[in-house]
Design a protein around this motif. Sequence first.
Motif, mmCIF file in Angstrom:
data_model
loop_
_atom_site.group_PDB
_atom_site.id
_atom_site.type_symbol
_atom_site.label_atom_id
_atom_site.label_comp_id
_atom_site.label_asym_id
_atom_site.label_seq_id
_atom_site.Cartn_x
_atom_site.Cartn_y
_atom_site.Cartn_z
ATOM 1 N N ASP A 231 0.807 -1.220 0.000
ATOM 2 C CA ASP A 231 0.000 0.000 0.000
ATOM 3 C C ASP A 231 0.841 1.271 0.000
ATOM 4 O O ASP A 231 0.285 2.373 -0.039
ATOM 5 N N GLU A 272 -8.862 -8.776 7.903
ATOM 6 C CA GLU A 272 -8.603 -8.294 6.551
ATOM 7 C C GLU A 272 -7.208 -7.690 6.444
ATOM 8 O O GLU A 272 -6.540 -7.813 5.408
ATOM 9 N N ARG A 276 -4.689 -9.027 3.667
ATOM 10 C CA ARG A 276 -4.116 -8.094 2.703
ATOM 11 C C ARG A 276 -2.597 -8.035 2.826
ATOM 12 O O ARG A 276 -1.887 -7.861 1.831
ATOM 13 N N LYS A 279 -1.210 -11.108 1.086
ATOM 14 C CA LYS A 279 -1.334 -10.932 -0.358
ATOM 15 C C LYS A 279 -0.354 -9.887 -0.874
ATOM 16 O O LYS A 279 0.248 -10.041 -1.943
#
Length: 289
Positions: A231, A272, A276, A279
């Motif tokens: 991110d 989550e 995430r 991933k």
Amino acid sequence: MNNINKIQPFPFPIAISEFTTQPWTFEQDVARYAELGIAMIEVCEEKLDSQRYKEQMSMISAHGLSISAIQPLVRTFGSSQMTPDPKDLGDRVSRLRSSIESLSPFAAARPFILNTGAPEKGDMAAMVKTTVLELQNLAGFAADHGVSLALEPLNASSMNSESAIWTIAQAMEIIDAVNRDNVGICLDFWNIWQNANVEEEIRRAGDRIFVLQVSDWRMPRSFGDRLVPGDGIIPIGKLLQIVHETRYTGACSVEIFSQYVADSLYKRDLYEVIRRSRKGLEDAWAQIH
């Protein structure tokens, strides 16, 4: 069969640091990491009850997890913003030794993560000298208990509040001066990715890399403002490849702090966040393979 385009699997077991799931209890961490298929846990002693060490630590293997590393309650020789007390050096070392003695039976051959702490009155040279001397003394004690020590250089944003060192090169100077087989480095991408010659310095650290931690970067708005891997702007895949080339075989631990910001990840669905994060790591690796 042509395997040219076959994606290489992620090369390290993935661990989650308990700092990443700060709102959860230790018991929730263990059960939920296992539920999510996470292989390893980076244990943070601050989540443990000192009267229940054996009971709690036994939960890890009972849930099919293993320990990647230990974050002791007191992990600096100088006082720090995160752990200001006790103030006295002798008391801090005594507390660290107690952590090693209490937790090492459950963490054979695993590293305990340390850093210097804040230099008093900005005297970084004195803090480095103290760190060398104390690590030399502590290394034998750790070896007797079957564990290692991993010194972590922190980001420059933590200077004079948590640390006296902020580069891989500075950490390696200390490690070389200590000259003990069980003293190495904790390599946290969030802390070191902006170091000069970072790729060369990671290669030089080589087999002294005992711990690998990953999160992602944006310009921090607080002392705890890290992102899920993928991110932010850290070249995670490239750095993972360099670490892999050193033949590091330990865990890749997701360590995210998210405090004192309006959009804190701690306020979101932590299931989550973990999904995430995994991933994000796998995608970063796949992008360069």
